[in-house]
Design an enzyme around this catalytic site. Structure first.
Site, PDB file in Angstrom:
ATOM      1  N   LYS A   1       0.812  -1.227   0.000  1.00 20.27           N
ATOM      2  CA  LYS A   1       0.000   0.000   0.000  1.00 20.27           C
ATOM      3  C   LYS A   1       0.839   1.269   0.000  1.00 20.27           C
ATOM      4  CE  LYS A   1      -4.061  -1.974   2.148  1.00 20.27           C
ATOM      5  NZ  LYS A   1      -5.245  -1.673   2.917  1.00 20.27           N
TER       6      LYS A   1
ATOM      7  N   LYS B   1      -5.203  10.817   6.489  1.00 14.28           N
ATOM      8  CA  LYS B   1      -6.368  11.466   7.075  1.00 14.28           C
ATOM      9  C   LYS B   1      -7.522  10.472   7.079  1.00 14.28           C
ATOM     10  CE  LYS B   1      -9.021  14.877   8.338  1.00 14.28           C
ATOM     11  NZ  LYS B   1      -8.971  15.106   9.782  1.00 14.28           N
TER      12      LYS B   1
ATOM     13  N   HIS C   1     -17.012   4.334  -0.681  1.00 15.96           N
ATOM     14  CA  HIS C   1     -15.940   3.551  -1.304  1.00 15.96           C
ATOM     15  C   HIS C   1     -16.347   3.352  -2.767  1.00 15.96           C
ATOM     16  CE1 HIS C   1     -13.103  -0.072  -1.418  1.00 15.96           C
ATOM     17  NE2 HIS C   1     -13.761  -0.127  -2.561  1.00 15.96           N
TER      18      HIS C   1
ATOM     19  N   LYS D   1     -16.737  -5.480   2.538  1.00 18.46           N
ATOM     20  CA  LYS D   1     -17.899  -5.174   1.710  1.00 18.46           C
ATOM     21  C   LYS D   1     -19.018  -6.209   1.852  1.00 18.46           C
ATOM     22  CE  LYS D   1     -14.433  -3.452  -1.398  1.00 18.46           C
ATOM     23  NZ  LYS D   1     -13.514  -3.844  -2.468  1.00 18.46           N
TER      24      LYS D   1
ATOM     25  N   GLU E   1      -6.087   2.132  -2.692  1.00 20.74           N
ATOM     26  CA  GLU E   1      -5.188   1.002  -2.939  1.00 20.74           C
ATOM     27  C   GLU E   1      -5.527   0.334  -4.267  1.00 20.74           C
ATOM     28  OE1 GLU E   1      -5.498  -2.558  -0.660  1.00 20.74           O
ATOM     29  OE2 GLU E   1      -7.656  -2.468  -0.515  1.00 20.74           O
TER      30      GLU E   1
ATOM     31  N   ARG F   1      -5.891  -8.445  -8.522  1.00 23.15           N
ATOM     32  CA  ARG F   1      -6.523  -9.755  -8.748  1.00 23.15           C
ATOM     33  C   ARG F   1      -7.975  -9.538  -9.157  1.00 23.15           C
ATOM     34  NH1 ARG F   1      -9.816  -9.046  -4.419  1.00 23.15           N
ATOM     35  NH2 ARG F   1      -8.844  -8.216  -2.555  1.00 23.15           N
TER      36      ARG F   1
HETATM   37  P1  ADP Z   1      -8.319  -3.505   2.707  1.00 22.46           P
HETATM   38  O1  ADP Z   1      -7.134  -3.673   1.827  1.00 22.46           O
HETATM   39  O2  ADP Z   1      -8.169  -4.164   4.023  1.00 22.46           O
HETATM   40  O3  ADP Z   1      -9.619  -3.819   2.018  1.00 22.46           O
HETATM   41  P2  ADP Z   1      -8.701  -0.667   2.202  1.00 22.46           P
HETATM   42  O4  ADP Z   1      -7.547   0.245   2.156  1.00 22.46           O
HETATM   43  O5  ADP Z   1      -9.291  -1.098   0.880  1.00 22.46           O
HETATM   44  O6  ADP Z   1      -8.338  -1.955   3.061  1.00 22.46           O
HETATM   45  O7  ADP Z   1      -9.848  -0.033   3.077  1.00 22.46           O
HETATM   46  C1  ADP Z   1     -11.012  -0.752   3.411  1.00 22.46           C
HETATM   47  C2  ADP Z   1     -12.062   0.189   3.980  1.00 22.46           C
HETATM   48  O8  ADP Z   1     -11.545   0.894   5.127  1.00 22.46           O
HETATM   49  C3  ADP Z   1     -12.522   1.278   3.048  1.00 22.46           C
HETATM   50  O9  ADP Z   1     -13.497   0.841   2.140  1.00 22.46           O
HETATM   51  C4  ADP Z   1     -13.070   2.291   4.041  1.00 22.46           C
HETATM   52  O10 ADP Z   1     -14.325   1.910   4.520  1.00 22.46           O
HETATM   53  C5  ADP Z   1     -12.083   2.197   5.184  1.00 22.46           C
HETATM   54  N1  ADP Z   1     -10.998   3.199   5.045  1.00 22.46           N
HETATM   55  C6  ADP Z   1      -9.755   2.998   4.586  1.00 22.46           C
HETATM   56  N2  ADP Z   1      -9.039   4.139   4.589  1.00 22.46           N
HETATM   57  C7  ADP Z   1      -9.847   5.109   5.091  1.00 22.46           C
HETATM   58  C8  ADP Z   1      -9.699   6.510   5.358  1.00 22.46           C
HETATM   59  N3  ADP Z   1      -8.562   7.146   5.118  1.00 22.46           N
HETATM   60  N4  ADP Z   1     -10.757   7.186   5.853  1.00 22.46           N
HETATM   61  C9  ADP Z   1     -11.933   6.535   6.097  1.00 22.46           C
HETATM   62  N5  ADP Z   1     -12.125   5.226   5.888  1.00 22.46           N
HETATM   63  C10 ADP Z   1     -11.107   4.508   5.389  1.00 22.46           C
END
Ligand code: ADP
Length: 446
Positions: free
Chosen positions: A116, A201, A208, A237, A288, A292
């Site tokens: 990441k 932040k 999302h 999700k 991110e 896949r």
């Molecule tokens: P993973 O790889 O575990 O799926 P992600 O980076 O995709 O993690 O984040 C998953 C979820 O976490 C996002 O869909 C959101 O709900 C929450 N999230 C991640 N980063 C933030 C952020 N900076 N502010 C608010 N929510 C966040």
């Protein structure tokens, strides 16, 4: 053209891949653990090889067993599905070394975008908007606190190697920073073997949104319309839809352009997803890249009529996919519901035997699933039983279709998330498309 492909996975995604292989005229090799002997993917594949005991470390994560199965069966390529080894660069590298094609990006690319922190750097170098925070792993706590104060609490600490909603901690004040940092770092070290953390932040009420991408070896990049995956529990999700009720055509174009810039800059090849957070003002920020196929890929398949799994296989064979470009539009409104074997009130897994099963049928309904009546759910793997994908001309019609499908979806023997979805479909905020990633946190349905 491949003659035989091994599927290094189980459950619904293994069947999804077998289906794509059948349509392409390619033989399929299933692998299974001792707990999955009675699993449907074993019955549907042309060949099936047992790769070890139930625990994933001894079977679906066991590189040696899987590679031996590929060798014994004569498979030229391996499709990893999602989860398990799908984002493991070491596995992709060993496949390459053994002369077996890994259906996915190269190991080096996976390292570059799967990490990441590295992906965030590439996004920033590609002028893709990112949330304020650190670009390097946190090494100096004082410096990190300074940055957190500057961008204002709350901030979120994220593990460079995190995934599946794990490895993230929100910090609301300076006083908490050190403790949260230390425990998050040691948790990440234990869970992913990598304790590196960065901070960004924390957005209070984001959505999302994510862009499905296909990129081939001929420099074609296709960016599909967004999927909105804001309905989540514990950052995982549950419901995904496309298009997002919050994205206008001009905003869509901007998000797609950003995804394309990032893919181009990194030189990524294969199917991937670029994930963003969208704030209430319509600003979006890179989060991110998933290197896949994703659980929610059918939402894009329905909207575009592109078979994404077939496309992955064709890309791995070096084919030119430019002909798919004209299908990158959005033909309908589509929603996917993850039917999990879980108590819908507490989200705790529910294992047992499927005593009675009736799938919904009819226009605008697709089910991707590996379960059948009499099937016993093994306790060793994830809780996904089925994906119900419904679509219609517009959101209103799709929601009506979702209600009638979920009402006739009968699973007896285990608890499922169906009752929760039926309640969500009656909720005004959901019906108005007014929700953020904190929707489930804010609502009590039972
Ligand atoms: P993973 O790889 O575990 O799926 P992600 O980076 O995709 O993690 O984040 C998953 C979820 O976490 C996002 O869909 C959101 O709900 C929450 N999230 C991640 N980063 C933030 C952020 N900076 N502010 C608010 N929510 C966040």
């Amino acid at each position: 053209m491949f003659k035989k492909v091994l599927i290094a996975n189980r459950g619904e995604i293994a069947i999804r891949i077998i289906n794509a292989l059948k349509e392409l005229g390619i033989k399929s090799v299933a692998v299974y653990s001792e707990a999955d002997k009675e699993s449907l993917h074993v019955q549907l594949a042309d060949e099936a090889i047992c790769i070890g005991p139930p625990h994933p470390l001894q079977s679906y994560l066991n590189l040696t067993s899987i590679l031996s199965a590929a060798e014994v069966s004569g498979a030229e390529a391996i499709h990893p599905g999602y989860g398990f080894l799908a984002e493991n660069p070491k596995f992709a590298e060993i496949c390459e070394e053994c002369g077996i094609i890994f259906i996915g990006p190269k190991a080096s690319m996976m390292e570059k975008l799967g990490d990441k922190i590295s992906a965030r750097k590439i996004a920033s170098q590609s002028s893709v908007p990112i949330l304020q925070g650190t670009l390097d792993p946190i090494s100096d706590l004082k410096e990190a606190i300074k940055i957190a104060k500057k961008i204002k609490f709350p901030v979120i600490l994220k593990a460079a190697a995190g995934g599946g909603g794990r490895g993230m901690r929100i910090v609301t004040s300076e006083e908490d920073f050190e403790n949260v940092f230390l425990s998050a770092s040691s948790e990440a070290e234990k869970a992913f073997g990598d304790g590196r953390l960065y901070l960004e932040k924390y957005l209070e009420e984001p959505r999302h949104v994510e862009i499905q991408v296909l990129a081939d070896t001929h420099k074609n990049i296709i960016c599909f319309p967004e999927r909105d995956c804001s309905i989540q529990r514990r950052h995982q999700k549950l419901i995904e839809e496309s298009p997002s009720p919050a994205v206008s055509p001009s905003l869509r174009k901007k998000i797609q352009d950003s995804a394309e810039k990032l893919i181009k800059k990194s030189g990524y090849i294969g199917a991937g997803t670029v994930e963003f957070l969208l704030d209430e003002e319509g600003n979006f920020y890179f989060m991110e890249v998933n290197t896949r196929i994703q659980v929610e890929h059918p939402v894009t398949e329905v909207g575009s009529s592109v078979d994404l799994v077939k496309a992955q296989i064709l890309i791995a064979q070096g084919e030119n996919i430019s002909y798919l470009k004209k299908r990158e539009g959005c033909n309908n409104h589509c929603i996917e519901f993850r039917i999990n074997a879980e108590d819908p009130q507490k989200f705790v897994p529910s294992v047992g035997k499927i005593e009675l099963l009736r799938f919904p049928t009819g226009i605008g309904v697709r089910i991707d699933s590996h379960i059948y009546q009499g099937y016993s759910i093994p306790p060793f793997y994830d809780s996904l039983l089925a994906k119900l994908i419904v679509w219609g001309e517009n959101r209103k019609e799709t929601i009506k279709r979702a209600k009638r499908s979920l009402s006739s979806f009968t699973i007896e023997g285990v608890k499922t998330t169906i009752p929760l979805y039926l309640k969500i479909l009656e909720d005004e905020a959901f019906l108005n498309g007014a929700f953020s990633t904190r929707y489930l946190e804010r609502h009590t349905f039972f």
